[in-house]
Design a protein around this motif. Structure first.
Motif, PDB file in Angstrom:
ATOM      1  N   ASP A  38      30.392  -3.325  17.633  1.00 44.48           N
ATOM      2  CA  ASP A  38      30.085  -4.518  18.430  1.00 44.48           C
ATOM      3  C   ASP A  38      29.639  -4.144  19.838  1.00 44.48           C
ATOM      4  O   ASP A  38      28.687  -4.714  20.367  1.00 44.48           O
ATOM      5  CB  ASP A  38      31.311  -5.432  18.512  1.00 44.48           C
ATOM      6  CG  ASP A  38      31.694  -6.013  17.161  1.00 44.48           C
ATOM      7  OD1 ASP A  38      30.800  -6.256  16.338  1.00 44.48           O
ATOM      8  OD2 ASP A  38      32.910  -6.210  16.933  1.00 44.48           O
ATOM      9  N   ILE A  41      26.044  -2.597  19.660  1.00 45.20           N
ATOM     10  CA  ILE A  41      25.008  -3.623  19.458  1.00 45.20           C
ATOM     11  C   ILE A  41      24.819  -4.455  20.723  1.00 45.20           C
ATOM     12  O   ILE A  41      23.687  -4.721  21.153  1.00 45.20           O
ATOM     13  CB  ILE A  41      25.354  -4.518  18.254  1.00 45.20           C
ATOM     14  CG1 ILE A  41      25.311  -3.713  16.955  1.00 45.20           C
ATOM     15  CG2 ILE A  41      24.424  -5.720  18.170  1.00 45.20           C
ATOM     16  CD1 ILE A  41      23.958  -3.086  16.657  1.00 45.20           C
ATOM     17  N   TRP A  81      22.371 -13.239  20.356  1.00 43.67           N
ATOM     18  CA  TRP A  81      23.799 -13.057  20.630  1.00 43.67           C
ATOM     19  C   TRP A  81      24.619 -14.135  19.908  1.00 43.67           C
ATOM     20  O   TRP A  81      25.640 -13.844  19.278  1.00 43.67           O
ATOM     21  CB  TRP A  81      24.038 -13.127  22.135  1.00 43.67           C
ATOM     22  CG  TRP A  81      25.384 -12.644  22.568  1.00 43.67           C
ATOM     23  CD1 TRP A  81      26.578 -13.278  22.379  1.00 43.67           C
ATOM     24  CD2 TRP A  81      25.683 -11.434  23.251  1.00 43.67           C
ATOM     25  NE1 TRP A  81      27.586 -12.539  22.922  1.00 43.67           N
ATOM     26  CE2 TRP A  81      27.075 -11.401  23.468  1.00 43.67           C
ATOM     27  CE3 TRP A  81      24.913 -10.387  23.723  1.00 43.67           C
ATOM     28  CZ2 TRP A  81      27.706 -10.361  24.125  1.00 43.67           C
ATOM     29  CZ3 TRP A  81      25.550  -9.353  24.380  1.00 43.67           C
ATOM     30  CH2 TRP A  81      26.927  -9.338  24.574  1.00 43.67           C
ATOM     31  N   GLU A  83      23.755 -15.901  17.295  1.00 40.68           N
ATOM     32  CA  GLU A  83      23.665 -15.701  15.842  1.00 40.68           C
ATOM     33  C   GLU A  83      24.614 -14.601  15.394  1.00 40.68           C
ATOM     34  O   GLU A  83      25.315 -14.737  14.387  1.00 40.68           O
ATOM     35  CB  GLU A  83      22.235 -15.377  15.432  1.00 40.68           C
ATOM     36  CG  GLU A  83      22.061 -15.072  13.963  1.00 40.68           C
ATOM     37  CD  GLU A  83      22.450 -16.232  13.051  1.00 40.68           C
ATOM     38  OE1 GLU A  83      22.705 -15.962  11.868  1.00 40.68           O
ATOM     39  OE2 GLU A  83      22.494 -17.391  13.491  1.00 40.68           O
ATOM     40  N   LEU A  84      24.662 -13.514  16.125  1.00 46.11           N
ATOM     41  CA  LEU A  84      25.569 -12.427  15.763  1.00 46.11           C
ATOM     42  C   LEU A  84      27.027 -12.833  15.939  1.00 46.11           C
ATOM     43  O   LEU A  84      27.895 -12.384  15.191  1.00 46.11           O
ATOM     44  CB  LEU A  84      25.261 -11.178  16.603  1.00 46.11           C
ATOM     45  CG  LEU A  84      23.948 -10.484  16.295  1.00 46.11           C
ATOM     46  CD1 LEU A  84      23.685  -9.376  17.302  1.00 46.11           C
ATOM     47  CD2 LEU A  84      23.940  -9.928  14.887  1.00 46.11           C
ATOM     48  N   PHE A  93      22.792 -11.510   8.690  1.00 45.90           N
ATOM     49  CA  PHE A  93      23.491 -10.621   9.624  1.00 45.90           C
ATOM     50  C   PHE A  93      24.386 -11.385  10.609  1.00 45.90           C
ATOM     51  O   PHE A  93      24.812 -10.838  11.613  1.00 45.90           O
ATOM     52  CB  PHE A  93      22.504  -9.722  10.384  1.00 45.90           C
ATOM     53  CG  PHE A  93      21.486 -10.437  11.227  1.00 45.90           C
ATOM     54  CD1 PHE A  93      20.245 -10.739  10.710  1.00 45.90           C
ATOM     55  CD2 PHE A  93      21.758 -10.774  12.539  1.00 45.90           C
ATOM     56  CE1 PHE A  93      19.310 -11.387  11.482  1.00 45.90           C
ATOM     57  CE2 PHE A  93      20.831 -11.424  13.321  1.00 45.90           C
ATOM     58  CZ  PHE A  93      19.587 -11.736  12.786  1.00 45.90           C
ATOM     59  N   ALA A  94      24.681 -12.636  10.303  1.00 49.66           N
ATOM     60  CA  ALA A  94      25.558 -13.440  11.162  1.00 49.66           C
ATOM     61  C   ALA A  94      26.968 -12.857  11.168  1.00 49.66           C
ATOM     62  O   ALA A  94      27.410 -12.237  10.209  1.00 49.66           O
ATOM     63  CB  ALA A  94      25.592 -14.883  10.672  1.00 49.66           C
ATOM     64  N   GLY A  95      27.669 -13.085  12.252  1.00 52.26           N
ATOM     65  CA  GLY A  95      28.980 -12.486  12.422  1.00 52.26           C
ATOM     66  C   GLY A  95      30.131 -13.255  11.830  1.00 52.26           C
ATOM     67  O   GLY A  95      31.273 -12.869  11.975  1.00 52.26           O
TER      68      GLY A  95
END
Length: 96
Positions: A38, A41, A81, A83-84, A93-95
Motif C-alpha cells: 500500500d 503504490i 486513490w 478506487e484503490l 483492482f479495487a481495494g
C-alpha cells in the motif's frame, strides 16, 4: 522566486509527509492497516503526480493550460486513490 530544485525538494517532502500520516496512524489505531505494498503504490501515485505537475510547470508556457492540466492530473490522482481505497467504480483492482 522558487527554483526547480526547491520545487523537487518540496515534492519529495510533501510525498514523505503524506505517507507519514497513515504510518503514524497505524501506531495508534487498528483502523488504519496499510501493508508495504500500500505504501509503495501510494508513493508511486503521489510521486508520479508531483513530478508530472513539475513537468507541466516547466514545459507549458500559458498559465491557463498549466492550470487545466494540473487540475486534470489532481482529479485523476484522487479518482485512482478513491478506487484503490474503496472501489467507487467497481474495477477488478479495487481495494474492497
Amino acid at each position: 522566486m522558487i527554483t526547480s530544485n526547491q520545487r523537487l525538494t518540496g515534492i519529495l517532502l510533501t510525498v514523505t509527509f503524506i505517507l507519514a500520516i497513515p504510518f503514524v496512524a497505524m501506531q495508534f489505531t487498528q483502523e488504519v492497516n496499510w501493508s508495504l505494498f500500500d505504501f509503495i503504490i501510494a508513493g508511486i501515485l503521489l510521486l508520479s503526480t508531483g513530478l508530472s505537475i513539475e513537468l507541466v510547470m516547466r514545459k507549458v508556457a500559458k498559465s491557463e493550460y498549466r492550470i487545466a492540466i494540473c487540475v486534470t492530473l489532481l482529479i485523476a490522482l484522487f479518482l485512482i486513490w478513491a478506487e484503490l481505497a474503496v472501489g467507487i467504480f467497481g474495477t477488478p483492482f479495487a481495494g474492497n
